[in-house]
Write a protein that holds these residues in place. Structure first.
Motif, short mmCIF file in Angstrom:
data_model
loop_
_atom_site.label_atom_id
_atom_site.label_comp_id
_atom_site.label_asym_id
_atom_site.label_seq_id
_atom_site.Cartn_x
_atom_site.Cartn_y
_atom_site.Cartn_z
N ALA A 1 20.72 -34.44 2.22
CA ALA A 1 20.77 -35.75 1.57
C ALA A 1 19.52 -35.99 0.72
O ALA A 1 19.62 -36.50 -0.41
CB ALA A 1 20.92 -36.85 2.62
N LEU A 2 18.36 -35.61 1.24
CA LEU A 2 17.11 -35.75 0.49
C LEU A 2 17.13 -34.90 -0.77
O LEU A 2 16.70 -35.34 -1.84
CB LEU A 2 15.92 -35.35 1.38
N PHE A 3 17.63 -33.67 -0.63
CA PHE A 3 17.68 -32.77 -1.78
C PHE A 3 18.53 -33.37 -2.90
O PHE A 3 18.15 -33.34 -4.06
CB PHE A 3 18.26 -31.41 -1.37
N ILE B 1 27.87 -34.13 -11.03
CA ILE B 1 26.42 -34.16 -11.30
C ILE B 1 26.12 -34.26 -12.79
O ILE B 1 25.23 -34.99 -13.21
CB ILE B 1 25.76 -32.90 -10.68
N VAL B 2 26.88 -33.50 -13.58
CA VAL B 2 26.60 -33.46 -15.02
C VAL B 2 26.97 -34.79 -15.65
O VAL B 2 28.11 -35.25 -15.53
CB VAL B 2 27.39 -32.30 -15.69
N GLY C 1 28.35 -26.88 -8.34
CA GLY C 1 27.10 -27.58 -8.07
C GLY C 1 26.54 -27.07 -6.75
O GLY C 1 26.89 -25.97 -6.30
N PRO C 2 25.65 -27.83 -6.11
CA PRO C 2 25.11 -27.41 -4.81
C PRO C 2 26.25 -27.15 -3.82
O PRO C 2 27.10 -28.02 -3.59
CB PRO C 2 24.26 -28.61 -4.38
N THR C 3 26.29 -25.95 -3.28
CA THR C 3 27.40 -25.52 -2.43
C THR C 3 26.83 -24.97 -1.13
O THR C 3 25.85 -24.24 -1.13
CB THR C 3 28.23 -24.44 -3.14
N ARG C 4 27.47 -25.30 -0.03
CA ARG C 4 26.96 -24.94 1.29
C ARG C 4 27.27 -23.49 1.63
O ARG C 4 28.11 -23.18 2.48
CB ARG C 4 27.51 -25.90 2.35
N LEU D 1 28.24 -37.41 -7.67
CA LEU D 1 29.21 -38.47 -7.37
C LEU D 1 29.87 -38.30 -6.01
O LEU D 1 30.37 -39.26 -5.43
CB LEU D 1 30.29 -38.51 -8.47
N ILE D 2 29.86 -37.08 -5.49
CA ILE D 2 30.43 -36.89 -4.16
C ILE D 2 29.37 -37.07 -3.06
O ILE D 2 29.70 -37.20 -1.89
CB ILE D 2 31.13 -35.51 -4.01
#
Length: 264
Positions: free
Chosen positions: A212-214, A259-260, A185-188, A223-224
């Motif tokens: 956080a907004l994204f 997320i899914v 998922g979204p990864t830094r 969920l995390i």
């Protein structure tokens, strides 16, 4: 669980930074001889320097090649004819309005995100099958399931990787070679930090506030409730590359923070 990949050679594409470098580091820490690949000599050298302190670091080596076309893939194959583990991580992305994505950009994203993995897997899977052992991974994305409206072309390319992964796993059934797709998922990563930073400047908020907004606006089912780290994604990849994962094949392995919206 002790994962030991000593004696194995692993190729990780697009591995000079981000998730690719984290995967390369994880495999090297497990003892694999890791091949770093990238387009720039300086970035390849820097990535190799980062691996030196790992267990398999002294065996690490690099190949400079642009895998966006057949010639680049062939250059990597010529430099490294054989591998036990292939992680097809190379990928590009970027927000673009669907009506502004022309044929050339569709072609570019398929050449980089899909065809590079096809070309390399077509070569390396033969040797793996002959030896009776191998691991192939395609780094897909939760965007393969949740096609983002701002990146339809990216989502479609990642969906293609899941079909490719499942199909190749069936081709290699019973051979001792496993094939799986990994769905982060979204990864830094560096690229995502830059992307979120630009959004933060536009909206006059901090980087942390923008992350956080994204998530609230674009990935509300997380969920995390945070971005994953490249190392968290790499941990799953290292396991999938291990002898312990011998019964896991043809699967879409999710590391997307929940997320899914599916229990399957």
């Amino acid at each position: 669980m002790l994962i030991d990949l000593s004696g194995k050679t692993a190729i990780v594409t697009g591995s000079t930074g981000g998730i690719g470098l984290a995967i390369a580091r994880g495999l090297a820490e497990a003892g694999a001889a890791v091949v770093i690949s990238g387009r720039e000599q300086g970035r390849v050298a820097a990535a190799l320097a980062e691996l030196r302190a790992t267990r398999g670091g002294p065996l690490a080596r690099g190949v400079v090649a642009d895998l966006a076309d057949a010639a680049g893939c062939q250059a990597l194959i010529a430099a490294e004819p054989s591998a036990d583990i292939l992680v097809n991580n190379l990928g590009i992305y970027g927000a673009r309005d669907f009506f502004e994505i022309d044929d050339a950009h569709w072609e570019e994203i398929f050449q980089v995100n899909v065809m590079s993995g096809i070309r390399l897997s077509r070569h390396y899977a033969r040797g793996m099958r002959e030896r009776g052992w191998g691991r192939i991974q395609f780094i897909s994305s939760e965007s393969a399931l949740n096609i983002p409206t701002e990146m339809v072309h990216y989502g479609v390319s990642k969906t293609a990787l899941q079909g490719l992964s499942r199909g190749l796993a069936k081709v290699l059934a019973g051979s001792g070679v496993t094939v799986n797709s990994i769905l982060p998922g979204p990864t830094r990563t560096e690229g995502v930090i830059e992307f979120i930073g630009a959004m933060a400047r536009e909206r006059g908020v901090s980087q942390a506030e923008m992350e956080a907004l994204f998530l609230r606006e674009n990935r509300p089912t997380s969920l995390i409730k945070r971005f994953a780290t490249p190392e968290e994604v790499a941990n799953l990849c290292v396991y999938a590359a291990s002898p312990q994962a011998s019964a896991t094949t043809g699967a879409a392995l999710r590391v997307e923070g929940g997320i899914v919206e599916s229990i399957a």
